[in-house]
Write an enzyme that holds these catalytic residues in place. Structure first.
Site, mmCIF file in Angstrom:
data_model
loop_
_atom_site.group_PDB
_atom_site.id
_atom_site.type_symbol
_atom_site.label_atom_id
_atom_site.label_comp_id
_atom_site.label_asym_id
_atom_site.label_seq_id
_atom_site.Cartn_x
_atom_site.Cartn_y
_atom_site.Cartn_z
ATOM 1 C CD GLU A 105 -1.941 -2.318 1.311
ATOM 2 O OE1 GLU A 105 -0.814 -2.661 1.750
ATOM 3 O OE2 GLU A 105 -2.857 -3.138 1.094
ATOM 4 C CG HIS A 156 -9.593 -7.417 7.843
ATOM 5 N ND1 HIS A 156 -8.690 -7.941 8.727
ATOM 6 C CD2 HIS A 156 -9.086 -7.648 6.611
ATOM 7 C CE1 HIS A 156 -7.676 -8.480 8.066
ATOM 8 N NE2 HIS A 156 -7.886 -8.308 6.774
#
Lengths: 338, 324
Positions: free
Chosen positions: B60, B129
């Site tokens: 990322e 998450h």
């Protein structure tokens, strides 16, 4: 502006111009430090003294339309790119006439018109930007290259490894004409390379990402130029990244506030000073009959005159207007009231 | 007006903008061959090729940072994060570079980039998450933060995002991708900084954004049966924040409840409440109340996960307290 060489190899005229450039950069940096001590320059000030041969050799090897990303030790690149020294000094002084209107300071110089895309203050944080910028240059089928200067310290960051893996991958498709120039000045702030890197042969890390790499003497502008010129041509031709580790040294403290430098011996600094890029180049030019005492003095005087002109400009320039506080946050007018 | 899912509204807008502007490109993990974790980009690799639909490694900080460099050079990357939770790996890139480059370059460079993907909890994804990050990204000047709750706004806000000059944090939600609704055709645009009034009422103002709009509307329908009429405001963007629409409503209803998916301490609801108190204090007949997620990491067990989140019943209860 750094003298360009159109063919491999460097003649005495070019070397003389590079000498002039290095002397100018050093005078500028010495003045920046004096201004810092006088309280005219605030914040952090990272000086390039000792590393001049790297910037001169690299900028001499690229085209005017190539682009550059760099870390926070960034004064030399813009000065050598031909930016008005007054605008650079005014930025250090935080004045409205500064390169970035006084909003960036020493660490965030930008001159986009001349292809200089910044000065970044977080070690390693600019590497992904340079990889993406290189992709963008090739996206439109152009043949420009992106040069990214980084320090040895940046090579231990996650951003370095993530970015270079992408660079290697995109290079396989010919979409990453990136020239990575590591300025291994032996210290990441106060921690030496052997104390911070499990494998101190830093260039070898590029092998992991299928990026061709070389090592060169970073105290000799001609050595830097010779190696980098090959790499630039290769990156331009293939669209693949290429890297060089230049072995150099900063005599100055990490930042101008790093006074005591407990991490290194004075003798070590003295040893590196024996290989000073400006003194070495001066010797070579004297041997070639291109320099004598009078000329050396004249070049120094001219550099100092230009630096003092920049200081005068910076000191006479107004502070940013208060309304400038709110401009340049967004590029367009916005709805909403918060 | 065609009836589309939120997912198809996003995808068709990506297609229209990529057809319109060759500088728009997509990048992210598994967006190409795989078609995207939530299938938003399905089929686009075949349509545009690997130069414009880039499958990235799990990096990322790397690929979001690359997007910034691309944007500075004039491309318009639209980057998918598999979930916004993973954006934290790139927080330095988003916060320290994307948000600030225009400012510290004195306006010389800009970062016209969109980062989009699901925000907040799904179903039993547990703590790493499930985080909703609008309050975090809402904190930083230089960023836009958009949170479409309907298929129409998904299209209108995404189009504005892709054409914006500055980085956009575009917050979707897993539970919304299958939601159907009417979506205007053509060059439909929803400007940033304009809240929508999703339901009109005179008794109390309910302010929310994103996924919780739907439970708020359900609560409002429930309350209407009891004779309590709610004005429901969907903020749509959190930066910029349209407080004018909120304040105008509160001046009519004299009561407000602010609903957010998570948050609580230092959250979006707190910011909206502060705005109401600063600008409509004298108009209030009751304290402003907030309904937020519980102040805990998201648990795994479904029973606990449901307890941690706001729901229709919690909103109804809060409104009843406010109008009592």
């Amino acid at each position: 502006m750094v003298k360009k060489v159109q063919h491999p190899g460097v003649d005495t005229d070019v070397l003389l111009e590079w000498y002039r450039s290095m002397v100018f950069v050093r005078h500028f940096e010495e003045q920046a430090e004096r201004s810092f001590r006088r309280g005219k320059v605030g914040g952090y000030l990272h000086l390039y003294i000792g590393q001049e041969a790297v910037a001169v050799g690299v900028l001499g090897a690229i085209r005017d339309d190539d682009i550059i990303f760099a870390s926070y030790r960034d004064h030399a690149y813009v000065l050598l790119r031909g930016t008005d020294p007054g605008a650079v000094m005014a930025e250090l002084y935080g004045k409205s006439t500064g390169l970035c209107k006084g909003k960036g300071g020493s660490m965030h110089l930008f001159d986009v018109q001349r292809g200089f895309y910044g000065g970044y203050g977080v070690v390693g944080g600019h590497l992904p930007l340079a990889v993406g910028a290189a992709y963008a240059l090739r996206y439109d089928h152009g043949d420009r290259v992106c040069v990214c200067f980084l320090g040895d310290g940046a090579m231990n960051t996650g951003a370095f490894h993530e970015a270079l893996n992408l660079a290697g991958l995109w290079g396989h498709a010919g979409l990453c004409p990136l020239v990575l120039v590591v300025e291994n000045n032996q210290y990441g702030m106060g921690t030496s390379v052997p104390r911070s890197s499990a494998v101190p042969a830093l260039a070898s890390r590029f092998d992991a990402y299928d990026i061709p790499n070389e090592v060169c003497d970073g105290m000799d502008p001609q050595a830097v130029y010779d190696v980098v010129r090959r790499g630039v041509d290769e990156a331009r031709r293939t669209g693949r990244p290429w890297a060089v580790e230049t072995l150099t040294y900063r005599y100055a403290a990490h930042g101008a506030a790093d006074l005591l430098q407990p991490y290194r011996a004075k003798s070590e600094v003295q040893e590196w000073r024996q290989r000073d890029p400006i003194a070495q180049t001066e010797q070579r030019l004297r041997h070639a009959g291109a320099l004598d005492d009078a000329k050396v003095e004249a070049i120094a005087a001219e550099a100092e005159r230009r630096v003092q002109e920049a200081v005068t400009f910076a000191e006479a320039s107004p502070d940013p207007a208060p309304e400038e506080l709110y401009t340049d946050v967004y590029g367009e007018a916005r709805d909403g009231d918060r | 007006m065609p009836d589309l899912t939120y997912r198809d509204a996003l995808k068709s807008t990506l297609v229209e903008e990529m057809d319109r502007d060759p500088r728009v490109l997509l990048m992210g993990e598994d967006i190409g061959v795989y078609g995207g974790t939530f299938l938003v980009t399905e089929g686009l690799l075949a349509r545009y090729g690997p130069k414009r639909v880039i499958d990235t490694p799990i990096s990322e900080a790397g690929f979001i940072g690359c997007g910034i460099g691309m944007a500075m050079l004039g491309l318009r990357p639209v980057i998918e994060v598999m979930t916004w939770n993973f954006s934290l790996i790139a927080a330095d890139q988003i916060i320290q570079n994307a948000a600030k480059i225009r400012y510290f370059s004195g306006g010389q460079a800009g970062v016209p980039m969109v980062i989009r993907g699901p925000n907040g909890a799904g179903v039993q994804l547990s703590a790493q998450h499930s985080q909703a990050l609008e309050a975090l990204y809402g904190y930083f000047p230089g960023l836009y933060v958009a949170a479409p709750a309907t298929p129409a706004d998904a299209r209108g806000l995404l189009r504005t995002a892709i054409r914006a000059s500055d980085p956009v944090i575009f917050l979707e939600n897993a539970s919304l991708y299958g939601l159907r609704g009417e979506v205007p055709d053509g060059d439909y645009v929803v400007p940033f900084g304009r809240a929508a009034v999703a339901r009109h009422g005179r008794d109390v103002t309910l302010v929310t954004h994103g996924r919780t709009l739907h439970m708020t509307l359900a609560a409002a329908a429930h309350l209407a049966a009891d004779g309590v009429e709610c004005d429901v405001i969907d903020l749509r963007t959190l930066r910029p924040l349209d407080m004018a629409t909120v304040v105008e409503s509160v001046r009519r209803t004299h009561r407000a409840v602010v609903i957010e998916d998570q948050g609580g301490l230092y959250g979006v609801a707190g910011e909206v409440m502060a705005g109401i108190y600063e600008r409509a204090f004298d108009d209030l007949d009751a304290p402003v109340v907030r309904v937020s997620g519980e102040d805990v990491p998201m648990p795994y067990a479904r029973t606990l996960e449901l307890l941690a989140q706001p729901n229709e019943a919690k909103i109804v209860e809060a409104v009843r307290r406010t109008v009592a």
